[in-house]
Design a protein around this motif. Structure first.
Motif, PDB file in Angstrom:
ATOM      1  N   VAL A  55     -34.989  16.099 -24.611  1.00 37.81           N
ATOM      2  CA  VAL A  55     -36.402  16.434 -24.822  1.00 37.81           C
ATOM      3  C   VAL A  55     -37.223  15.704 -23.756  1.00 37.81           C
ATOM      4  CG1 VAL A  55     -38.344  16.426 -26.444  1.00 37.81           C
ATOM      5  CG2 VAL A  55     -35.980  16.653 -27.306  1.00 37.81           C
ATOM      6  N   GLN A  56     -37.736  16.472 -22.792  1.00 38.19           N
ATOM      7  CA  GLN A  56     -38.497  15.900 -21.683  1.00 38.19           C
ATOM      8  C   GLN A  56     -39.880  15.460 -22.180  1.00 38.19           C
ATOM      9  OE1 GLN A  56     -37.661  15.359 -18.443  1.00 38.19           O
ATOM     10  NE2 GLN A  56     -39.702  14.786 -17.765  1.00 38.19           N
ATOM     11  N   GLU A  57     -40.222  14.209 -21.909  1.00 37.79           N
ATOM     12  CA  GLU A  57     -41.513  13.663 -22.327  1.00 37.79           C
ATOM     13  C   GLU A  57     -42.465  13.549 -21.138  1.00 37.79           C
ATOM     14  OE1 GLU A  57     -43.038  12.728 -25.159  1.00 37.79           O
ATOM     15  OE2 GLU A  57     -41.369  13.429 -26.394  1.00 37.79           O
ATOM     16  N   ASP A  58     -43.747  13.633 -21.420  1.00 38.89           N
ATOM     17  CA  ASP A  58     -44.785  13.357 -20.429  1.00 38.89           C
ATOM     18  C   ASP A  58     -45.445  12.056 -20.867  1.00 38.89           C
ATOM     19  OD1 ASP A  58     -46.985  13.158 -18.816  1.00 38.89           O
ATOM     20  OD2 ASP A  58     -47.897  15.063 -19.406  1.00 38.89           O
ATOM     21  N   LEU A  59     -45.168  10.973 -20.141  1.00 36.14           N
ATOM     22  CA  LEU A  59     -45.635   9.657 -20.592  1.00 36.14           C
ATOM     23  C   LEU A  59     -47.151   9.481 -20.445  1.00 36.14           C
ATOM     24  CD1 LEU A  59     -42.704   7.357 -19.422  1.00 36.14           C
ATOM     25  CD2 LEU A  59     -43.066   8.445 -21.638  1.00 36.14           C
ATOM     26  N   ALA A  60     -47.778  10.360 -19.664  1.00 41.16           N
ATOM     27  CA  ALA A  60     -49.246  10.324 -19.564  1.00 41.16           C
ATOM     28  C   ALA A  60     -49.881  11.035 -20.757  1.00 41.16           C
ATOM     29  CB  ALA A  60     -49.688  10.984 -18.264  1.00 41.16           C
ATOM     30  N   ASN A  61     -49.066  11.822 -21.449  1.00 37.89           N
ATOM     31  CA  ASN A  61     -49.567  12.579 -22.596  1.00 37.89           C
ATOM     32  C   ASN A  61     -48.454  12.614 -23.652  1.00 37.89           C
ATOM     33  OD1 ASN A  61     -51.086  14.262 -24.219  1.00 37.89           O
ATOM     34  ND2 ASN A  61     -50.449  16.114 -23.146  1.00 37.89           N
ATOM     35  N   LYS A  62     -48.279  11.490 -24.333  1.00 36.40           N
ATOM     36  CA  LYS A  62     -47.118  11.298 -25.213  1.00 36.40           C
ATOM     37  C   LYS A  62     -47.136  12.268 -26.396  1.00 36.40           C
ATOM     38  CE  LYS A  62     -46.768   6.579 -23.669  1.00 36.40           C
ATOM     39  NZ  LYS A  62     -46.970   5.169 -23.903  1.00 36.40           N
TER      40      LYS A  62
END
Length: 222
Positions: free
Chosen positions: A33-40
């Motif tokens: 599951v790919q996360e976007d750490l700027a938009n958790k």
């Protein structure tokens, strides 16, 4: 009932990469599951409310955080292709060296690239160089795990892949075959291992990403 395994992470994280190597070594199928750490995502905040970071390993809806803890869990649940030594003393030593790598090499190396303060940066470089020398003296066989790689080797993926990347960004040659012959040879063996080779992220996009952050930090500090 089949195990449901998920890994929340980002491509290019050394900590996520550790888990991917362990899972590959064990032959465990999982959903990334790919996360976007700027938009958790809500999922990340639900599974890791304490640190709100990746990697998060989710086994049958039970989440575990922190890469070294996750690898230990994986090795205890799936018994094939052991990652840890069977002897309790050697297991304890492996945990010691993995923590040493995180505290004395990974943390200062990140600081050396992303710290603007020159004195702090020099201190971080000196600290990680000294720690690399200690590891250089510790490496007695082909891998830290002996003839086959194990827990300490997986923990040290940062040294093999990310340190050469970071030193190219800051223009310093710290980790070389001349200065650290044992470690350098180990890094080549490790990165060329079929299991590891399949997992490592492409270098160029990662170089561009970290260099972009580095250049932005340093230009805004002038």
């Amino acid at each position: 009932m089949a195990d449901e395994v998920k890994l929340l992470g980002v491509v290019g994280s050394p900590f996520v990469c550790r888990i991917q190597i362990a899972l590959k070594l064990k032959g465990i199928e999982y959903k990334f599951v790919q996360e976007d750490l700027a938009n958790k995502s809500d999922l990340l905040l639900k599974y890791n409310p304490v640190h709100k970071k990746v990697p998060v390993f989710v086994h049958n809806e039970k989440p575990i955080s922190e890469s070294l803890v996750i690898i230990e869990y994986i090795d205890e649940v799936w018994k094939n292709n052991s990652i840890f030594p069977s002897d309790p003393y050697h297991r304890a030593l492996a945990r010691f060296w993995a923590k040493f790598i995180d505290d004395k090499i990974v943390t200062p190396s990140f600081k050396s690239v992303f710290t603007v303060d020159e004195k702090e940066r020099e201190k971080s470089i000196a600290e990680s160089t000294e720690a690399l020398q200690i590891l250089e003296n510790e490496l007695k066989e082909k891998f830290f795990g002996g003839k086959e790689f194990g827990f300490v080797d997986i923990s040290a993926v940062f040294i093999a892949f990310w340190i050469p990347l970071f030193q190219d960004i800051i223009g310093l040659k710290l980790f070389t075959a001349e200065k650290f012959p044992n470690l350098y040879k180990w890094s080549q063996e490790f990165l060329n291992h079929p299991t590891v080779k399949e997992i490592m992220p492409p270098r160029d996009p990662l170089f561009s990403f970290f260099k972009g952050i580095h250049d932005k930090l340093h230009s805004s500090s002038k």
